[in-house]
Design an enzyme around this catalytic site. Structure first.
Site, PDB file in Angstrom:
ATOM      1  CD  GLN A 121      -2.750   0.979   2.588  1.00 11.05           C
ATOM      2  OE1 GLN A 121      -2.381   0.318   3.546  1.00 11.05           O
ATOM      3  NE2 GLN A 121      -3.913   1.584   2.568  1.00 11.05           N
ATOM      4  N   GLY A 122       0.779   2.065  -1.032  1.00 11.89           N
ATOM      5  CA  GLY A 122       1.564   3.295  -1.132  1.00 11.89           C
ATOM      6  C   GLY A 122       0.748   4.500  -0.716  1.00 11.89           C
ATOM      7  CE1 TYR A 123      -3.727   4.012  -0.385  1.00  8.80           C
ATOM      8  CE2 TYR A 123      -4.859   4.567   1.645  1.00  8.80           C
ATOM      9  CZ  TYR A 123      -4.893   4.090   0.356  1.00  8.80           C
ATOM     10  OH  TYR A 123      -6.078   3.692  -0.188  1.00  8.80           O
ATOM     11  CB  SER A 124       2.446   6.899   5.115  1.00 12.93           C
ATOM     12  OG  SER A 124       1.309   6.575   5.870  1.00 12.93           O
ATOM     13  CB  SER A 156       3.402  -3.358   5.363  1.00 12.46           C
ATOM     14  OG  SER A 156       3.165  -2.512   6.462  1.00 12.46           O
ATOM     15  CD  GLU A 239      -5.227  -0.005   6.648  1.00 10.01           C
ATOM     16  OE1 GLU A 239      -4.081  -0.155   7.114  1.00 10.01           O
ATOM     17  OE2 GLU A 239      -5.517   0.899   5.843  1.00 10.01           O
TER      18      GLU A 239
END
Length: 398
Positions: A121-124, A156, A239
């Site tokens: 997951q490419g969020y933060s 992660s 999530e």
């Protein structure tokens, strides 16, 4: 209050238990072929991936949250493999079902639930954590490809993932919420650099990921251009449900009690220490409250009534309970808790509690930080006003 499932669902539980007894053995746990075969049989019988259409590899059963919960309980009790639980299955696949194109669903969903595709997951970003909408990683459309530049952090499993779902800024002149798009990305693409982040436990589950002129197909955008923030809320919803799963909290509490049974304090056996008993009783109260809340949420879902605030509350409560359990476990371990945990081949069977404590701190930011959860619950759930400084900016503060 009647917390039983009723005759019909009790019969269904017996049916599921018989299926597990006939097709699953604890001896199969290390045999990937038998695990895969069991999952295929369970899907064929309509026990797992009930929510997923058959065309994408699911069993496409009528919506019945109670039956789904029973299957989960029976499989967990037998330690039988249910649905694969990772970010791809738990949060991306439901997002694609809601917002993805027909080609995206066909290409990605079934390989993901079969475990063939692993996602990260490419969020933060370094400057965009709890204020995720301020992200700066950009994507510019160049012909039939998006060109991505920027950085993500706390990603992660980035080193073993084949694909990423990523939020990027595609409309630099739009407001920060309106200028974001939701893209899919092949992690073997040229221009991606992954650097592991060593954690306090000595592990490196998280990573920072750098993008330098990384290209992904134009039609790998999920939903409409500039609508990524709206789509990401679907992802976040699923999530939070994963984190706030009540049976997982109950299992963690049961393990704490087992630890207490074999531990001692300065006053003798831990379960004869009034301070330990009081703390266990206090934590159990919250565990039971979470169970009751989950039953209420289940009952509402059974009659097709949405309870959006419950997912937020459950996530927040599970986080706080996890903190409390981990803190008490460290007290019971005493000096042993001061030693860094070893890997699974180490000689310290209780080292997992040190990891649990250190990991429980990180859960506070997963699926949205705890403080953000409190703000949303207060404003949208309880109707409380925004913070004073927000009111003062609009001239409403008295």
């Amino acid at each position: 209050m009647d917390l039983t499932y009723g005759k019909e669902h009790s019969q269904f539980r017996s049916e599921v238990q018989q299926f597990v007894a006939e097709h699953w053995s604890m001896n199969y746990r290390s045999d990937e072929r038998k695990i895969s075969k069991f999952r295929d049989l369970a899907t064929e019988r309509g026990y797992i991936y009930r929510w997923l259409p058959q065309v994408y590899g699911g069993s496409e059963q009528p919506t019945d949250p109670i039956r789904a919960r029973i299957v989960s309980e029976v499989f967990d009790a037998a330690k039988a493999p249910g649905e694969i639980r990772n970010s791809g299955v738990n949060i991306l696949v439901p997002t694609l079902l809601t917002h993805g194109s027909a080609e995206q669903k066909t290409r990605f969903i079934e390989p993901t639930i079969r475990g063939h595709y692993i996602w990260c997951q490419g969020y933060s970003e370094p400057g965009s954590g709890s204020d995720l909408a301020s992200l700066r990683t950009s994507a510019v459309l160049d012909g039939d490809e998006w060109v991505i530049n920027g950085q993500k952090i706390w990603t992660s499993h980035a080193r073993k993932a084949q694909y990423m779902f990523i939020l990027v800024r595609t409309e630099p002149d739009a407001s920060k919420h309106a200028g974001i798009s939701y893209l899919l990305l092949d992690m073997t693409s040229p221009g991606i650099t992954i650097r592991p982040l060593k954690q306090i436990t000595g592990e490196a589950t998280f990573n920072e990921v750098f993008f330098n002129q990384v290209r992904t197909p134009a039609d790998w955008i999920v939903g409409e251009r500039g609508q990524g923030w709206k789509i990401s809320r679907t992802t976040m919803k699923h999530e939070r449900r994963t984190i706030g799963y009540a049976p997982a909290t109950e299992r963690l509490f049961d393990n704490l009690v087992k630890l207490a049974r074999r531990s001692s304090t300065a006053y003798g056996p831990a379960l004869q220490d009034i301070n330990v008993l009081q703390e266990i009783t206090r934590i159990e109260g919250y565990v039971l409250a979470q169970r009751a809340a989950s039953y209420h949420q289940l009952s509402m879902a059974a009659v097709d009534q949405e309870t959006p605030m419950f997912a937020l509350i459950a996530k927040l409560l599970a986080t706080e309970i996890g903190h409390d359990i981990a803190r008490l476990a460290l007290k019971l371990l005493s000096d042993e808790a001061l030693v860094m945990p070893q890997d699974d081949t180490g000689s310290r069977p209780d080292s997992k509690w040190v990891n649990q404590f250190l990991g429980s701190l990180g859960v506070s930011i997963a699926g949205g930080t705890s403080n953000i959860q409190r703000n949303i619950i207060a404003e949208r759930g309880l109707g409380l006003p925004r913070h004073g400084y927000e009111q003062s900016r609009t001239g409403d503060r008295k």
